[in-house]
Design an enzyme around this catalytic site. Structure first.
Site, PDB file in Angstrom:
ATOM      1  N   GLU A  50      -1.087  -8.336   5.310  1.00 32.30           N
ATOM      2  CA  GLU A  50      -0.685  -8.668   6.647  1.00 32.30           C
ATOM      3  C   GLU A  50      -2.286  -8.804   7.442  1.00 32.30           C
ATOM      4  OE1 GLU A  50      -0.395  -5.727   5.234  1.00 32.30           O
ATOM      5  OE2 GLU A  50      -1.046  -4.120   6.442  1.00 32.30           O
ATOM      6  N   HIS A  60      -3.270  -5.108   1.442  1.00 31.96           N
ATOM      7  CA  HIS A  60      -2.608  -5.527   2.856  1.00 31.96           C
ATOM      8  C   HIS A  60      -2.743  -7.022   2.999  1.00 31.96           C
ATOM      9  CE1 HIS A  60      -2.560  -1.097   4.615  1.00 31.96           C
ATOM     10  NE2 HIS A  60      -3.440  -0.956   3.518  1.00 31.96           N
ATOM     11  N   CYS A  99       0.875  -1.219   0.097  1.00 25.45           N
ATOM     12  CA  CYS A  99      -0.059   0.039   0.040  1.00 25.45           C
ATOM     13  C   CYS A  99       0.993   1.168  -0.053  1.00 25.45           C
ATOM     14  CB  CYS A  99      -1.150   0.066   1.077  1.00 25.45           C
ATOM     15  SG  CYS A  99      -2.287   0.883   0.915  1.00 25.45           S
TER      16      CYS A  99
HETATM   17  N1  GLN Z   1      -3.698   6.257   1.067  1.00 21.77           N
HETATM   18  C1  GLN Z   1      -2.479   6.121   1.500  1.00 21.77           C
HETATM   19  C2  GLN Z   1      -1.425   6.907   0.950  1.00 21.77           C
HETATM   20  O1  GLN Z   1      -1.564   7.520  -0.142  1.00 21.77           O
HETATM   21  C3  GLN Z   1      -2.107   4.450   1.391  1.00 21.77           C
HETATM   22  C4  GLN Z   1      -3.187   3.703   2.300  1.00 21.77           C
HETATM   23  C5  GLN Z   1      -2.376   2.695   3.126  1.00 21.77           C
HETATM   24  O2  GLN Z   1      -1.119   2.413   2.896  1.00 21.77           O
HETATM   25  N2  GLN Z   1      -3.476   1.819   3.457  1.00 21.77           N
HETATM   26  O3  GLN Z   1      -0.336   7.016   1.519  1.00 21.77           O
END
Ligand code: GLN
Length: 183
Positions: A163, A161, A78
């Site tokens: 995890e 994610h 992410c």
């Molecule tokens: N929206 C977050 C960002 O732009 C990322 C979201 C996440 O890591 N769950 O940094």
């Protein structure tokens, strides 16, 4: 085997649990000295802007770039995908779009088809997608034609994610890869 998890903000505990399940020893990474002797590295989700500021503040930018360049296996999830990309650490040749799935889909779960691994249930939280990828980047999964998992050499980066589910296959990739030193 010691696997560092960048722990400036975001999800240390769940990654640590996944790594411990696989017999690896997780280590919080907050300052450059924490990078010493690592066998692999996880850059977790969170808020990429906040984590990026933390990286600057702690003087982690150059040491992180150097470590990733040694070829150790890296898993970015992410915000970790965003941080590995062109806009930040520049280790992964991708431009990502933050919060790409829009307001209606802040968080959602989806069954994706992961190249080489097969079906995978994935949890997305304000997830990015890969907007543009260089020639060396292999796309491993997509949603509606948008890459959400990519690999470039020693770096595996996903928009979701892993995890947060019981599926340990991506952490296992990291641990297995760390057992075979890069040459
Ligand atoms: N929206 C977050 C960002 O732009 C990322 C979201 C996440 O890591 N769950 O940094």
């Amino acid at each position: 085997m010691v696997v560092g998890v960048l722990a400036l903000q975001g999800d240390f505990e769940a990654h640590a649990a996944a790594l411990a399940d696989l017999g690896a020893q997780p280590r919080r990474v907050r300052v450059p000295v924490d990078l010493e002797g690592l066998d692999a590295l996880v850059i977790p989700g969170g808020e990429s802007t906040t984590i990026s500021k933390g990286i600057e503040r702690e003087g982690l930018d150059a040491p992180l770039r150097d470590l990733v360049a040694t070829g150790i296996p890296v898993l970015g999830t992410c915000a970790g995908l965003i941080l590995l990309g062109r806009e930040h650490l520049g280790a992964l040749d991708v431009a990502s779009r933050r919060n790409a799935f829009g307001r209606q889909l802040q968080s959602f779960e989806a069954d994706i088809d992961f190249e080489g691994l097969g079906p995978m249930h994935a949890v997305f939280i304000r997830a990015p997608w890969v907007e543009e990828a260089g020639a060396e980047v292999e796309v491993l999964a997509e949603i509606d034609g948008h890459p959400v998992a990519v690999r470039q050499g020693n770096i595996l980066a996903v928009a979701f994610h892993p995890e947060l589910t019981d599926d340990r296959r991506l952490h296992a990739w990291l641990v297995e890869k760390a057992k075979v030193p890069a040459r």
